[in-house]
Design a protein around this motif. Structure first.
Motif, PDB file in Angstrom:
ATOM      1  N   SER A 155       0.482   9.483   3.369  1.00  0.00           N
ATOM      2  CA  SER A 155       1.694   8.775   2.973  1.00  0.00           C
ATOM      3  C   SER A 155       2.499   8.306   4.174  1.00  0.00           C
ATOM      4  O   SER A 155       3.156   7.263   4.125  1.00  0.00           O
ATOM      5  CB  SER A 155       2.556   9.673   2.079  1.00  0.00           C
ATOM      6  OG  SER A 155       2.809  10.920   2.708  1.00  0.00           O
ATOM      7  N   ALA A 172       0.686   5.246   5.687  1.00  0.00           N
ATOM      8  CA  ALA A 172       0.825   4.072   4.819  1.00  0.00           C
ATOM      9  C   ALA A 172       2.134   3.337   5.049  1.00  0.00           C
ATOM     10  O   ALA A 172       2.226   2.130   4.796  1.00  0.00           O
ATOM     11  CB  ALA A 172       0.721   4.493   3.363  1.00  0.00           C
ATOM     12  N   ASN A 201       0.799  -1.226   0.000  1.00  0.00           N
ATOM     13  CA  ASN A 201       0.000   0.000   0.000  1.00  0.00           C
ATOM     14  C   ASN A 201       0.833   1.279   0.000  1.00  0.00           C
ATOM     15  O   ASN A 201       0.424   2.276  -0.601  1.00  0.00           O
ATOM     16  CB  ASN A 201      -0.956   0.007   1.200  1.00  0.00           C
ATOM     17  CG  ASN A 201      -2.353  -0.425   0.818  1.00  0.00           C
ATOM     18  OD1 ASN A 201      -3.053   0.265   0.086  1.00  0.00           O
ATOM     19  ND2 ASN A 201      -2.761  -1.587   1.291  1.00  0.00           N
ATOM     20  N   ILE A 257      -0.224   4.609  -2.043  1.00  0.00           N
ATOM     21  CA  ILE A 257      -0.696   5.739  -1.244  1.00  0.00           C
ATOM     22  C   ILE A 257       0.284   6.901  -1.303  1.00  0.00           C
ATOM     23  O   ILE A 257      -0.117   8.066  -1.410  1.00  0.00           O
ATOM     24  CB  ILE A 257      -0.962   5.308   0.212  1.00  0.00           C
ATOM     25  CG1 ILE A 257      -2.157   4.348   0.259  1.00  0.00           C
ATOM     26  CG2 ILE A 257      -1.246   6.523   1.089  1.00  0.00           C
ATOM     27  CD1 ILE A 257      -2.546   3.896   1.645  1.00  0.00           C
ATOM     28  N   SER A 306      -6.022   2.114  -1.592  1.00  0.00           N
ATOM     29  CA  SER A 306      -5.113   3.257  -1.629  1.00  0.00           C
ATOM     30  C   SER A 306      -5.826   4.500  -2.147  1.00  0.00           C
ATOM     31  O   SER A 306      -5.679   5.593  -1.601  1.00  0.00           O
ATOM     32  CB  SER A 306      -3.894   2.939  -2.497  1.00  0.00           C
ATOM     33  OG  SER A 306      -3.165   1.857  -1.968  1.00  0.00           O
ATOM     34  N   SER A 332      -8.255   5.674   0.578  1.00  0.00           N
ATOM     35  CA  SER A 332      -7.569   6.282   1.719  1.00  0.00           C
ATOM     36  C   SER A 332      -7.115   7.702   1.406  1.00  0.00           C
ATOM     37  O   SER A 332      -7.252   8.609   2.240  1.00  0.00           O
ATOM     38  CB  SER A 332      -6.354   5.435   2.123  1.00  0.00           C
ATOM     39  OG  SER A 332      -6.750   4.207   2.681  1.00  0.00           O
TER      40      SER A 332
END
Length: 298
Positions: free
Chosen positions: A247, A250, A109, A113, A167, A170
């Motif tokens: 970020s 993630a 991910n 992300i 992703s 999110s």
């Protein structure tokens, strides 16, 4: 600094819960079809979240609980994309490729992300984040290259599709987590997922007689999946998104395989290949360096 450390600990707890989820899912998938598991997962999650919402004191809520009409689309996106689409493919990938493989693929991910957060949210791509992405790509190459069988390839593909959908969700939902109460957002998304999966669950039960729904060995894992791995972990995730960049959050995803690999070996008897371990070392090492290593700039 204390707030950052608290969020880091919550992210570790969240990803560890999600790591254990793969093992519980793999076990339950041996007895129940996909949408039946999804519905009961969200039913138990919705019930527990509703109890928490009712018991919570209003003065303890930091952000508004009423969602603005212009932001309904994000709640629907969270419910349909994040909780139905992404997790449906996640479960199918787990069933085919195994708990350890699916969770490790899901730990990719950060790649999606981080890149999407830079493109959509204009977050900065730091050296640490770039290291994490590079390690994740190299780790994935080891994993996929060492597990090229047809069945595993299909499971990897489904898991990657789950990663891509989650992703995107999110990153887009990050916009509203800063303005609304994370528990309320999670609850509404879970309600939508429960309603959408109910007809599919009814169809599966009607066409698959003899499902062991009421057996304790099935109900207990479903309760664990619904309450802790879904209601608890997703609320924590949305809370962390409201406190830190998408970020950054993630980068903790690769903690999932540490949990699922150990539990998969101990509880499911899964086999771990050298290429899998090499990929896991690269991915987990990258995230530990990227999120926890070095000194934080003022």
């Amino acid at each position: 600094m204390k707030d950052s450390r608290r969020v880091y600990l919550l992210l570790i707890l969240t990803t560890a819960l999600w790591g254990s989820l793969y093992v519980a899912n793999k076990f339950v998938l041996g007895y129940l079809p996909t949408f039946t598991i999804l519905f009961f997962r969200y039913l138990f999650a919705a019930a527990s979240l509703t109890v928490i919402l009712r018991a919570r004191k209003p003065q303890n809520v930091e952000k508004p609980v009423k969602i603005g009409r212009k932001d309904y689309k994000y709640v629907v996106l969270l419910g349909l994309g994040g909780y139905v689409g992404s997790i449906m493919f996640q479960q199918l990938g787990t069933k085919i490729a195994g708990a350890s493989m699916a969770s490790l693929i899901n730990s990719m991910n950060p790649i999606f992300i981080v890149l999407l957060a830079v493109l959509i949210l204009h977050e900065k791509l730091t050296v640490k984040k770039a290291v994490c992405v590079a390690c994740a790509v190299a780790g994935a190459a080891f994993i996929v290259g060492g597990n090229a069988a047809v069945g595993n390839a299909a499971g990897v593909l489904l898991s990657l599709l789950s990663v891509l959908i989650w992703s995107v969700v999110s990153v887009l939902v990050r916009r509203v987590t800063q303005h609304y109460d994370p528990l309320t957002l999670t609850t509404y998304g879970i309600y939508i997922a429960a309603v959408v999966t109910l007809p599919l669950c009814i169809y599966e039960i009607a066409t698959t007689p003899g499902l062991p729904l009421l057996q304790p060995k099935i109900l207990l894992p479903l309760l664990y999946i619904g309450t802790l791995c879904t209601a608890g972990a997703h609320t924590l995730w949305n809370y962390c998104l409201s406190k830190m960049e998408a970020s950054t959050c993630a980068l903790f995803y690769p903690i999932q395989p540490l949990t699922s690999v150990v539990l998969g070996i101990l509880l499911l008897g899964e086999q771990v290949t050298p290429s899998f371990l090499a990929g896991a070392a690269l991915i987990v090492g990258g995230v530990l360096y990227s999120s926890l290593g070095g000194k934080k700039k003022a």
